[in-house]
Write a protein that holds these residues in place. Structure first.
Motif, short mmCIF file in Angstrom:
data_model
loop_
_atom_site.label_atom_id
_atom_site.label_comp_id
_atom_site.label_asym_id
_atom_site.label_seq_id
_atom_site.Cartn_x
_atom_site.Cartn_y
_atom_site.Cartn_z
N ASN A 291 0.70 -1.22 -0.07
CA ASN A 291 -0.14 -0.04 -0.01
C ASN A 291 0.96 1.24 0.05
N THR B 3 -3.37 7.08 -4.37
CA THR B 3 -4.42 6.28 -4.36
C THR B 3 -4.60 6.02 -2.73
N ASP B 4 -5.91 6.04 -2.20
CA ASP B 4 -6.09 5.65 -0.86
C ASP B 4 -5.51 4.10 -0.66
N GLN B 5 -5.62 3.23 -1.43
CA GLN B 5 -5.42 2.04 -1.20
C GLN B 5 -5.21 1.21 -2.41
N THR B 6 -4.21 0.30 -2.45
CA THR B 6 -3.70 -0.69 -3.58
C THR B 6 -4.28 -1.98 -3.57
N PHE C 251 -3.53 -5.14 -0.60
CA PHE C 251 -3.41 -4.71 0.66
C PHE C 251 -4.16 -5.10 1.75
N ASP C 252 -5.39 -4.95 1.32
CA ASP C 252 -6.64 -5.54 2.24
C ASP C 252 -6.54 -7.02 2.51
N ASP D 255 2.15 0.36 6.52
CA ASP D 255 0.54 0.47 6.53
C ASP D 255 0.19 -1.27 6.90
N ARG E 286 -2.32 -1.18 10.34
CA ARG E 286 -3.37 -1.82 10.02
C ARG E 286 -3.93 -3.11 10.72
N TYR F 33 -13.34 -7.02 -0.88
CA TYR F 33 -12.83 -5.56 -1.29
C TYR F 33 -11.89 -5.81 -2.21
N ASP F 34 -10.61 -6.56 -2.25
CA ASP F 34 -9.69 -6.55 -3.17
C ASP F 34 -10.33 -6.87 -4.58
N ASP G 22 -1.38 6.35 8.00
CA ASP G 22 -2.51 6.73 8.76
C ASP G 22 -1.86 6.79 10.38
#
Length: 319
Positions: A128, A133-136, A139-140, A175, A179, A259-260, A307
């Motif tokens: 990430n 971009t907020d997310q790649t 990552f999730d 990240d 998280r 999500y991904d 974050d």
């Protein structure tokens, strides 16, 4: 634009297959011939390219890794290697290229764009660490994999009254550590972006054990140093029985989360749209829940945003 190609480059990430699927089927929907380039830029240099059909991407949305395979290519860093790649695209009449990968992959894409190839990037990396971009993609899934493993480690840590240091991926970015550490209830998180000292970590551990805690979990991003190094210093400062688990490449594998899959599908479709608009030199990103095109130059010049509020909150919640 009548003919485009897609490749995956750099480290694999869960969700890459969902992005490939979206690129292929969105292209076919618009009656565009779509080609898959195998083994990244090295495959492009060696002309390892095949036309893809609707059935070529059947039953892959739930699979980790990448069906196109990926590889590092030192040859592509040279002008000669890039010229070979461009010649192969030209010989096949391929007018646009979609590259799924991270920072290094995008830098290669930018070189092709400078030489007249229309290129769009899709950020796929578990770290990430791509600005803009907020997310790649990936990552999730990686975070959920780490949390699942932390839960298992906590069971044995509690049984043996031990402190466990868990080393996670993140050479330049914390990240995953932040998280997963916050969601997994870690007592301390050690990351490249924030100062830390072992006296503070040790004091927090001792305080916890003094009130009856039977175990502690310390999450360490690999960019800080090895988990072994951190464990040795903690043991030296506290005398506590400390063990190390290095999660390694298990974080890259596995079935991508919903999500991904969702994010990859949206990004793959957007990449095709941008090529149809004759755009080039852009990366697809998600910003405030909107899928947008972002100049590669922005991704190269800005720093990834961690974050830090979540990092500070983890300290409060782990008292």
């Amino acid at each position: 634009m009548n003919r485009i190609a897609v490749l995956t480059s750099g480290g694999d990430a869960p969700g890459m297959n969902a992005a490939i699927r979206a690129v292929v089927r969105k292209s076919i929907y618009h009656q565009i011939d779509i080609y898959g380039i195998y083994r990244g830029y090295q495959g492009l240099i060696e002309d390892d390219i095949k036309e893809l059909k609707v059935h070529s991407v059947a039953d892959i949305i739930q699979r980790g890794g990448t069906v196109l395979s990926t590889a590092r290519s030192e040859e592509f860093r040279s002008k000669e290697g890039q010229q070979k790649a461009i010649k192969n695209l030209s010989n096949r009449g391929i007018e646009g290229l979609i590259v799924i990968g991270g920072d290094g992959s995008f830098r290669g894409s930018m070189e092709l764009a400078k030489q007249g190839i229309k290129v769009i990037g899709i950020p796929g990396t578990i770290d990430n660490d791509i600005p803009g971009t907020d997310q790649t993609i990936g990552f999730d899934t990686a975070v959920n994999t780490v949390i699942s493993l932390i839960d298992k480690i906590r069971d044995t840590a509690s049984s043996h009254d031990r402190t466990f240091v868990v080393e996670v991926m993140g050479r330049h970015a914390g990240d995953i550590a932040v998280r997963a550490g916050l969601a997994g209830g870690a007592e301390s998180i050690v990351i490249p972006e924030a100062a830390y000292n072992f006296e503070d970590i040790s004091a927090r551990l001792k305080k916890g054990y003094s009130r009856g805690k039977k175990h502690s979990i310390i999450i360490v991003a690999e960019g800080v140093g090895s988990g072994e190094m951190v464990a040795e210093k903690i043991k030296k400062h506290t005398g506590l029985d400390t063990r190390v688990t290095v999660l390694g490449h298990v974080q890259r594998g596995g079935t991508p989360t919903a999500y991904d899959r969702w994010l990859a599908s949206l990004m793959g479709a957007k990449a095709v749209d941008l090529l149809l608009e004759s755009q080039s030199g852009l990366m697809v990103g998600i910003v405030n829940q909107q899928i947008v095109g972002i100049p590669f130059t922005q991704a190269f010049t800005e720093r990834p945003k961690l974050d830090l509020d979540a990092y500070e909150l983890s300290k409060i919640l782990s008292i």
